[in-house]
Design an enzyme around this catalytic site. Structure first.
Site, PDB file in Angstrom:
ATOM      1  N   GLU A  92       9.420  96.927  67.228  1.00 10.15           N
ATOM      2  CA  GLU A  92       9.365  95.622  66.997  1.00 10.15           C
ATOM      3  C   GLU A  92       9.950  95.322  65.432  1.00 10.15           C
ATOM      4  OE1 GLU A  92       6.338  93.938  70.266  1.00 10.15           O
ATOM      5  OE2 GLU A  92       5.500  94.705  68.153  1.00 10.15           O
ATOM      6  N   CYS A 105      10.537  91.429  58.506  1.00  8.00           N
ATOM      7  CA  CYS A 105       9.235  92.432  58.436  1.00  8.00           C
ATOM      8  C   CYS A 105      10.045  93.686  59.338  1.00  8.00           C
ATOM      9  CB  CYS A 105       7.946  91.652  59.071  1.00  8.00           C
ATOM     10  SG  CYS A 105       6.733  92.964  59.243  1.00  8.00           S
ATOM     11  N   CYS A 112       1.728 104.880  65.027  1.00  4.82           N
ATOM     12  CA  CYS A 112       1.322 105.163  63.522  1.00  4.82           C
ATOM     13  C   CYS A 112       0.068 106.039  63.647  1.00  4.82           C
ATOM     14  CB  CYS A 112       0.699 103.873  62.568  1.00  4.82           C
ATOM     15  SG  CYS A 112       0.197 104.248  60.805  1.00  4.82           S
ATOM     16  N   CYS A 116      -6.094 103.202  61.581  1.00 10.22           N
ATOM     17  CA  CYS A 116      -7.058 102.020  61.213  1.00 10.22           C
ATOM     18  C   CYS A 116      -7.668 101.361  62.311  1.00 10.22           C
ATOM     19  CB  CYS A 116      -6.297 101.036  60.274  1.00 10.22           C
ATOM     20  SG  CYS A 116      -5.361 101.896  58.972  1.00 10.22           S
ATOM     21  N   CYS A 119      -6.429  97.628  63.640  1.00 10.05           N
ATOM     22  CA  CYS A 119      -5.022  97.591  63.849  1.00 10.05           C
ATOM     23  C   CYS A 119      -4.404  97.910  65.104  1.00 10.05           C
ATOM     24  CB  CYS A 119      -4.181  98.137  62.667  1.00 10.05           C
ATOM     25  SG  CYS A 119      -2.484  98.169  62.761  1.00 10.05           S
ATOM     26  N   CYS A 331       0.872  90.416  61.716  1.00  6.40           N
ATOM     27  CA  CYS A 331       0.205  91.735  60.955  1.00  6.40           C
ATOM     28  C   CYS A 331      -0.733  92.518  61.992  1.00  6.40           C
ATOM     29  CB  CYS A 331      -0.512  91.446  59.642  1.00  6.40           C
ATOM     30  SG  CYS A 331       0.536  90.762  58.280  1.00  6.40           S
TER      31      CYS A 331
HETATM   32  N1  SAH Z   1       0.947 100.577  57.467  1.00  8.67           N
HETATM   33  C1  SAH Z   1       1.220  99.606  56.491  1.00  8.67           C
HETATM   34  C2  SAH Z   1       1.839  98.491  56.759  1.00  8.67           C
HETATM   35  C3  SAH Z   1       1.948  97.967  58.233  1.00  8.67           C
HETATM   36  S1  SAH Z   1       0.801  96.943  58.506  1.00  8.67           S
HETATM   37  C4  SAH Z   1      -0.321  99.222  56.009  1.00  8.67           C
HETATM   38  O1  SAH Z   1      -1.390  99.437  56.618  1.00  8.67           O
HETATM   39  O2  SAH Z   1      -0.218  98.449  54.704  1.00  8.67           O
HETATM   40  C5  SAH Z   1       0.808  95.283  57.453  1.00  8.67           C
HETATM   41  C6  SAH Z   1      -0.652  94.643  57.074  1.00  8.67           C
HETATM   42  O3  SAH Z   1      -1.403  94.389  58.194  1.00  8.67           O
HETATM   43  C7  SAH Z   1      -1.663  95.875  56.572  1.00  8.67           C
HETATM   44  O4  SAH Z   1      -2.205  95.145  55.360  1.00  8.67           O
HETATM   45  C8  SAH Z   1      -2.617  95.974  57.529  1.00  8.67           C
HETATM   46  O5  SAH Z   1      -3.844  96.428  57.303  1.00  8.67           O
HETATM   47  C9  SAH Z   1      -2.607  94.597  58.332  1.00  8.67           C
HETATM   48  N2  SAH Z   1      -3.297  94.353  59.460  1.00  8.67           N
HETATM   49  C10 SAH Z   1      -3.335  95.551  60.463  1.00  8.67           C
HETATM   50  N3  SAH Z   1      -3.994  94.990  61.563  1.00  8.67           N
HETATM   51  C11 SAH Z   1      -4.228  93.694  60.988  1.00  8.67           C
HETATM   52  C12 SAH Z   1      -4.963  92.710  62.135  1.00  8.67           C
HETATM   53  N4  SAH Z   1      -5.326  93.000  63.264  1.00  8.67           N
HETATM   54  N5  SAH Z   1      -4.865  91.381  61.475  1.00  8.67           N
HETATM   55  C13 SAH Z   1      -4.399  91.166  60.406  1.00  8.67           C
HETATM   56  N6  SAH Z   1      -3.593  92.037  59.625  1.00  8.67           N
HETATM   57  C14 SAH Z   1      -3.575  93.308  59.865  1.00  8.67           C
HETATM   58 FE1  SF4 Z   2      -0.861 102.142  60.516  1.00  8.77          FE
HETATM   59 FE2  SF4 Z   2      -2.050  99.816  61.298  1.00  8.77          FE
HETATM   60 FE3  SF4 Z   2      -3.106 101.193  59.515  1.00  8.77          FE
HETATM   61 FE4  SF4 Z   2      -1.039 100.140  58.541  1.00  8.77          FE
HETATM   62  S1  SF4 Z   2      -2.706  99.177  59.385  1.00  8.77           S
HETATM   63  S2  SF4 Z   2      -1.370 102.494  58.259  1.00  8.77           S
HETATM   64  S3  SF4 Z   2       0.228 100.314  60.798  1.00  8.77           S
HETATM   65  S4  SF4 Z   2      -2.830 101.806  61.654  1.00  8.77           S
END
Ligand code: SAH
Ligand code: SF4
Length: 340
Positions: A92, A105, A112, A116, A119, A331
């Site tokens: 995406e 973006c 990944c 986290c 996410c 995000c």
């Molecule tokens: N992997 C990288 C970049 C992609 S995620 C990272 O983690 O930084 C981009 C941003 O979206 C990150 O700050 C991530 O923590 C945030 N993010 C992840 N899940 C989210 C959610 N459910 N709602 C809002 N932001 C989220």
């Molecule tokens: Fe991976 Fe999502 Fe964590 Fe970013 S926020 S490192 S995309 S698991």
């Protein structure tokens, strides 16, 4: 035989590839600006390239941006495209129009491995890294339709776990002979992988956003398993070093507010203490929900109160406007949907 996608080749790599395949150095030098400056999709239009070379290129190489198999437009104008790669995998990519900006973006991986907890992408394990061509392809996909002003590496995946491709893509984006973006128009977001790539990225001078999301190790461990490997002390020292090497004004910390998890006044005060002495900015993010998640969004009042606590104590804080959440383009909502 699968054609070689040229979009991610730096000039010296393109010259080497062309020579290996019996073409001339000059051919590569002529083809390169057609790809990255004029950004054409077709070898046929490369008028200063000999016809025989164009034919050879058509047979062996491609300039594919990925095949768009699904596209959604949000109420706020954000667009999301599902692109199919040559091997059938899908990624995406999102276009976010804002007053005077067109931000793309990009994803750096399919899935990944960081896991986290908040996410959606993190619930899908890592499928594979994207190539530099697949990263540049996402930008060109949108560039074919409008002028792109900014690029953020905030799509699916952890950019620093696929640094080879990310570095090549960045060097093409920054090169005056290719895309010629100012480094200030690019942001890399990382969950905090403090390895060699981290410092190499600093040398490129690209602004960094670190996904912090917690004011202490205990809370961060519970949200982001990567914190066991690179705990806060290490991460913040590296952030200082990054700022020094990259000569950027400040480091951005992203802080995702999760209801009753990390959004109290005490959390804000701890966060201020943690960031003491660091030239930084905190970008507060509202949580975007996804199916089966165990988190909830912090109320507007609480978001504002949290920002107030930071500002009162001298920390620059902004609240990020979430875009495209009605089409799951926001995000943390990106996850390849299986389209049958
Ligand atoms: N992997 C990288 C970049 C992609 S995620 C990272 O983690 O930084 C981009 C941003 O979206 C990150 O700050 C991530 O923590 C945030 N993010 C992840 N899940 C989210 C959610 N459910 N709602 C809002 N932001 C989220
Ligand atoms: Fe991976 Fe999502 Fe964590 Fe970013 S926020 S490192 S995309 S698991």
């Amino acid at each position: 035989m699968q054609k070689i996608n040229l979009l991610g080749y730096r000039l010296e790599q393109l010259i080497e590839l062309f020579q290996q395949m019996g073409l001339q150095k000059l051919d590569a030098k002529r083809v390169y600006p057609w790809i990255h400056v004029k950004r054409v999709k077709d070898f046929d239009v490369m008028s200063d390239v000999p016809l025989s070379v164009r034919d050879f290129c058509k047979e062996h190489f491609s300039l594919d941006r990925g095949k768009c198999v699904h596209r959604q437009i949000s109420r706020d104008g954000t667009q999301k495209a599902l692109l199919e790669m040559a091997d059938g995998e899908k990624i995406e990519t999102v276009l976010i129009p804002d007053d005077d900006r067109m931000t793309v973006c990009v994803s750096s991986q399919i899935g990944c491995a960081m896991g986290c907890k908040f996410c959606h992408t993190g619930t899908q394990s890592l499928v594979r890294n994207l190539s530099a061509s697949e990263i540049i392809g996402q930008i060109l996909f949108w560039q074919d339709q409008c002028d792109i002003t900014n690029i953020v590496f905030m799509g699916m995946g952890e950019p620093l776990m696929n640094f080879e491709s990310v570095e090549s893509a960045l060097s093409l984006l920054l090169s005056p002979q290719a895309h010629n973006y100012s480094r200030h128009r690019i942001t890399i977001s990382t969950s905090g992988i403090v390895n060699d790539s981290f410092l190499k990225l600093a040398e490129l001078g690209v602004p960094l956003a670190i996904s912090l999301h917690a004011p202490n190790d205990q809370k961060r461990n519970a949200l982001m398993p990567i914190n066991f490997r690179y705990p806060l002390k290490m991460l913040l020292e590296a952030a200082k070093e990054y700022r020094r090497i990259s000569n950027t004004k400040h480091i951005t910390f992203e802080y995702l507010l999760l209801k009753d998890v990390n959004d109290s006044r005490e959390d804000a005060i701890q966060l201020v203490r943690l960031l003491h002495g660091l030239a930084c900015k905190v970008n507060l993010i509202r949580y975007n929900d996804w199916p089966m998640s165990r988190f909830a969004r912090t109320s507007e009042d609480r978001v504002n109160a949290f920002a107030f606590e930071l500002k009162k104590r001298g920390i620059m804080a902004t609240v990020r406007q979430s875009k495209g959440d009605d089409i799951f383009a926001a995000c943390g909502q990106l996850k390849t949907q299986i389209i049958s």
